[in-house]
Design a protein around this motif. Structure first.
Motif, PDB file in Angstrom:
ATOM      1  N   ALA A 158       0.837  -1.208   0.000  1.00 27.06           N
ATOM      2  CA  ALA A 158       0.000   0.000   0.000  1.00 27.06           C
ATOM      3  C   ALA A 158       0.870   1.256   0.000  1.00 27.06           C
ATOM      4  CB  ALA A 158      -0.933  -0.005   1.207  1.00 27.06           C
ATOM      5  N   ASP A 159       2.054   1.144  -0.584  1.00 27.78           N
ATOM      6  CA  ASP A 159       2.993   2.261  -0.730  1.00 27.78           C
ATOM      7  C   ASP A 159       3.443   2.838   0.605  1.00 27.78           C
ATOM      8  OD1 ASP A 159       2.996   2.036  -3.487  1.00 27.78           O
ATOM      9  OD2 ASP A 159       1.471   3.573  -3.786  1.00 27.78           O
ATOM     10  N   ALA A 224      -5.033   8.388  -0.942  1.00 26.72           N
ATOM     11  CA  ALA A 224      -4.239   7.281  -1.479  1.00 26.72           C
ATOM     12  C   ALA A 224      -4.319   6.038  -0.606  1.00 26.72           C
ATOM     13  CB  ALA A 224      -2.783   7.710  -1.640  1.00 26.72           C
ATOM     14  N   THR A 228      -5.149   3.181  -3.317  1.00 30.71           N
ATOM     15  CA  THR A 228      -4.162   2.147  -3.626  1.00 30.71           C
ATOM     16  C   THR A 228      -4.738   0.755  -3.408  1.00 30.71           C
ATOM     17  OG1 THR A 228      -2.383   3.645  -2.983  1.00 30.71           O
ATOM     18  CG2 THR A 228      -1.828   1.320  -3.124  1.00 30.71           C
ATOM     19  N   ARG A 232      -5.173  -2.302  -6.109  1.00 29.50           N
ATOM     20  CA  ARG A 232      -4.271  -3.448  -5.977  1.00 29.50           C
ATOM     21  C   ARG A 232      -4.829  -4.628  -5.191  1.00 29.50           C
ATOM     22  NH1 ARG A 232       1.250  -0.002  -4.488  1.00 29.50           N
ATOM     23  NH2 ARG A 232       1.150   1.374  -6.327  1.00 29.50           N
TER      24      ARG A 232
END
Length: 269
Positions: A158-159, A224, A228, A232
């Protein structure tokens, strides 16, 4: 198969408020001792207060609740000052009561994730009304089940989102080269944590607006954190539900036990 170790433990004594870090905890069929022991009740609507309705209740995530040494809970506001029910009602703009047992048929309002992504968490978006605790013991304030687990691999996927945005009870540091949303594969399996605690993994955890909201002064808004996941890790958590952005898994307790930071996490099946 060992899948990792316990990296962090957290409990949230009041539903939808910031919580407290633990080094060890007792876990019963009602989850981590003291977790979601209280909630706010919206006197006007009769609904349990939840930040899943961000337009009305996002401000609850600015308050921190910790378990008091002699029992009960201490709540502090964004400025660090201790607040009571009257202070909470004044700051939140609606009359609320602190309760330690849900009313009959207790429900919360949950924003529709797709509308949050399209319009933002504080826009006028659609809501569903969900009954609390479908996989939790009666009389608890859990949205679905009494324990929520998340892995460091999922956070990386998740960055690098902060774990606090997803409010897990147990953050698992994954072993070896594990990458991605590895806990998806644990669903319907059993985990043993430490010497005794045994869990049944019920389902992936669907996310709504909460990860996108500001969590106290340290975590500002972040669309985000949901977008995200939508890109994904979109899954159907339970039959009859649509595909939803997910992160982490819900679990129910098969064998109570004590859990501590550093304990091994073993997948049995």
């Amino acid at each position: 198969m060992r899948v990792g170790t316990v990296e962090r433990l957290r409990r949230h004594p009041v539903k939808s408020m910031l919580g407290e870090e633990l080094r060890a905890a007792s876990v019963t069929e009602r989850g981590i001792e003291g977790d979601r022991a209280y909630a706010l009740l919206d006197v006007g609507s009769g609904l349990v207060v939840s930040a899943k309705h961000p337009r009305r209740w996002a401000g609850v995530l600015g308050f921190t609740a910790v378990t008091a040494p002699g029992g009960g809970v201490v709540i502090t506001g964004p400025d660090g000052a201790v607040v009571d029910e009257r202070g909470l009602s004044r700051r939140l703009g609606r009359e609320v009561r602190l309760v330690d047992a849900p009313p009959q048929g207790a429900s919360v309002e949950r924003s529709v994730p797709e509308e949050v992504l399209a319009r933002g968490p504080h826009a006028e978006v659609g809501f569903t009304v969900n009954e609390l605790g479908r996989a939790a013991p009666p009389g608890t304030f859990f949205d679905f089940a009494p324990l929520h687990l998340l892995t460091t691999a999922a956070l990386a996927a998740a960055d690098g989102a902060a774990a606090e945005r997803y409010r897990p009870n147990v953050l698992v540091r994954t072993s070896g080269a594990a990458t991605g949303f590895v806990e998806n594969a644990w669903v319907e399996g059993e985990l043993v944590i430490g010497a005794r605690l045994r869990l049944h993994i019920v389902t992936a955890t669907p996310r709504c607006a909460v990860p996108t909201l500001a969590h106290g002064p340290g975590l500002p808004r972040s669309t985000a954190a949901l977008r995200t996941l939508a890109e994904r890790n979109r899954l159907v958590p339970l039959p009859g539900m649509p595909a939803l952005p997910c992160a982490g898994v819900y679990a129910r307790v098969l064998t109570p036990g004590r859990v501590a930071v550093g304990d091994p996490v073993v997948l049995l099946s």
